[in-house]
Design a protein around this motif. Sequence first.
Motif, PDB file in Angstrom:
ATOM      1  N   ARG A 100      37.636  35.072  51.684  1.00  0.00           N
ATOM      2  CA  ARG A 100      38.737  34.170  51.344  1.00  0.00           C
ATOM      3  C   ARG A 100      38.339  32.726  51.571  1.00  0.00           C
ATOM      4  O   ARG A 100      38.558  31.859  50.716  1.00  0.00           O
ATOM      5  N   ASP A 104      38.063  29.855  48.738  1.00  0.00           N
ATOM      6  CA  ASP A 104      38.832  28.613  48.876  1.00  0.00           C
ATOM      7  C   ASP A 104      37.923  27.391  48.809  1.00  0.00           C
ATOM      8  O   ASP A 104      38.218  26.417  48.122  1.00  0.00           O
ATOM      9  N   GLN A 121      40.054  33.917  42.778  1.00  0.00           N
ATOM     10  CA  GLN A 121      41.194  33.822  43.693  1.00  0.00           C
ATOM     11  C   GLN A 121      42.423  34.486  43.087  1.00  0.00           C
ATOM     12  O   GLN A 121      43.128  35.225  43.756  1.00  0.00           O
TER      13      GLN A 121
END
Length: 157
Positions: A100, A104, A121
Amino acid sequence: MPVEDRLVLQWVAKASRPLVDLHDPVLARDVLESLRRKLDGGEAAVETMRRKRKVMVHALHYAVERGELGSHPLNKVRWRVPKPAVTVDPRVVANPHQARDLLDAVSYSPGRFHQSARRLQLTRTHLRGTGRPVGRARPVPSCWTARTSPASHRTSG
């Protein structure tokens, strides 16, 4: 044939056991077990063992064809290449939090990976069902979700 090559082949002939000795199941198993080891004594990878065994089997088939062996000596030995380990090495694969954070970070950086990271994402959010996806979703008239029905799509178009 160069003299050096001839000397090497003579050394191999002297240092090697006769092929006929492979008809002894104990010796044949020892030879197969040696495929499990690398030259430094460590455990060989499963694909390496599989490749070495395949080469050995084909060489023995060739010896049978040439009349050097009466039958294939490995037919008497039940030995299989071990199955590859299915465990994941955590040092190699990112855990969910690292993945994650990586997505990001890449999505906020300018450059060619920006759009791909945003799509990843969105896919991750959609597949995991962890809230609403980031970005704009385009309605697709031919698809519906559990919250909508086929009838609502027919009347809206």
